[in-house]
Motif scaffolding. Structure first.
Motif, PDB file in Angstrom:
ATOM      1  N   ASP A  64      72.705  61.567  30.337  1.00 51.48           N
ATOM      2  CA  ASP A  64      72.106  60.448  29.612  1.00 51.48           C
ATOM      3  C   ASP A  64      72.009  59.261  30.569  1.00 51.48           C
ATOM      4  N   THR A  65      71.123  59.405  31.540  1.00 48.88           N
ATOM      5  CA  THR A  65      70.870  58.361  32.537  1.00 48.88           C
ATOM      6  C   THR A  65      69.401  57.990  32.466  1.00 48.88           C
ATOM      7  N   ASP A  66      69.046  56.879  33.077  1.00 58.32           N
ATOM      8  CA  ASP A  66      67.638  56.502  33.098  1.00 58.32           C
ATOM      9  C   ASP A  66      66.816  57.501  33.910  1.00 58.32           C
ATOM     10  N   VAL A  67      67.372  57.935  35.036  1.00 61.28           N
ATOM     11  CA  VAL A  67      66.675  58.850  35.948  1.00 61.28           C
ATOM     12  C   VAL A  67      67.563  60.049  36.254  1.00 61.28           C
ATOM     13  N   VAL A  68      66.930  61.209  36.289  1.00 57.56           N
ATOM     14  CA  VAL A  68      67.532  62.417  36.838  1.00 57.56           C
ATOM     15  C   VAL A  68      66.690  62.771  38.056  1.00 57.56           C
ATOM     16  N   VAL A  69      67.345  63.007  39.187  1.00 54.00           N
ATOM     17  CA  VAL A  69      66.629  63.372  40.412  1.00 54.00           C
ATOM     18  C   VAL A  69      66.513  64.890  40.475  1.00 54.00           C
ATOM     19  N   ASN A  70      65.309  65.344  40.743  1.00 48.66           N
ATOM     20  CA  ASN A  70      65.024  66.763  40.864  1.00 48.66           C
ATOM     21  C   ASN A  70      64.943  67.160  42.334  1.00 48.66           C
ATOM     22  N   ALA A  71      65.704  68.182  42.699  1.00 54.27           N
ATOM     23  CA  ALA A  71      65.575  68.798  44.025  1.00 54.27           C
ATOM     24  C   ALA A  71      64.373  69.741  43.941  1.00 54.27           C
ATOM     25  N   ALA A  72      63.192  69.164  44.099  1.00 55.01           N
ATOM     26  CA  ALA A  72      61.930  69.862  43.849  1.00 55.01           C
ATOM     27  C   ALA A  72      61.473  70.660  45.059  1.00 55.01           C
ATOM     28  N   ASN A  73      60.508  71.526  44.820  1.00 49.64           N
ATOM     29  CA  ASN A  73      59.803  72.103  45.956  1.00 49.64           C
ATOM     30  C   ASN A  73      58.524  71.298  46.142  1.00 49.64           C
ATOM     31  N   SER A  74      57.884  71.430  47.268  1.00 49.35           N
ATOM     32  CA  SER A  74      56.764  70.545  47.602  1.00 49.35           C
ATOM     33  C   SER A  74      55.570  70.707  46.657  1.00 49.35           C
ATOM     34  N   SER A  75      55.466  71.838  45.984  1.00 45.27           N
ATOM     35  CA  SER A  75      54.340  72.041  45.064  1.00 45.27           C
ATOM     36  C   SER A  75      54.476  71.199  43.800  1.00 45.27           C
TER      37      SER A  75
END
Length: 171
Positions: free
Chosen positions: A15-26
């Motif tokens: 329950d945070t304003d932002v969650v950071v995603n360890a995304a792939n470049s696509s």
């Protein structure tokens, strides 16, 4: 400097304003954290990522950069997607990993976020050693220019990762 903490938990339930995603470049989903975020957030995240790909990110998101979308059905308001570097024993990519954290916090601050949750970026399929990733992540967050961000929470998968990040915080 924001307050920094680490917890064992489910990143998608923070329950945070932002969650950071360890995304792939696509930006179109994948395995690990990326897949979990796309599943938990629902089709709204994928639709927003497709819009980004149809626009200025037609070639994908470069490693170390960050971009925001809705968080869909997750408790967070936004997802900040960043692409971590693949670990290399032959090439020092530490600055790219630090950039993931700095740029994610910059985007979060631009959104007006006060609270941000990070995974252990690049430590899964990208094989970054956990102790090194923890040191880089904690230092980058501590040094980041992110006005208004009050709390950064590293959300770790298990007790072993929590212990490593805890040691980096104590150092």
């Amino acid at each position: 400097m924001p307050r920094i903490e680490c917890v064992v938990g489910d990143l998608t339930q923070q329950d945070t304003d932002v969650v950071v995603n360890a995304a792939n470049s696509s930006l179109l989903g994948g395995g690990g954290v990326d897949g979990a975020i796309h599943r938990a957030g629902g089709p709204e995240i994928l639709a927003a990522c497709r819009e980004l790909r149809a626009g200025h990110l037609g070639g994908g998101l470069p490693t170390g950069q960050a971009v925001a979308t809705t968080a869909g059905r997750m408790p967070a308001r936004w997802v900040v997607h960043t692409v971590g570097p693949v670990f290399s024993a032959d090439e020092d990519r530490s600055e790219l990993l630090a950039d993931c954290h700095r740029n994610s916090l910059r985007v979060a601050a631009e959104l007006g976020a006060r609270t941000v949750a990070f995974p252990a970026i690049s430590t899964g399929i990208f094989r970054w050693p956990l102790d090194s990733a923890a040191r880089i992540a904690v230092a980058a967050v501590a040094e980041a220019d992110a006005p208004g961000v009050e709390l950064v929470r590293f959300v770790l998968f298990d007790e072993a990762a929590h212990a490593v990040f805890g040691a980096a915080l104590d150092a």
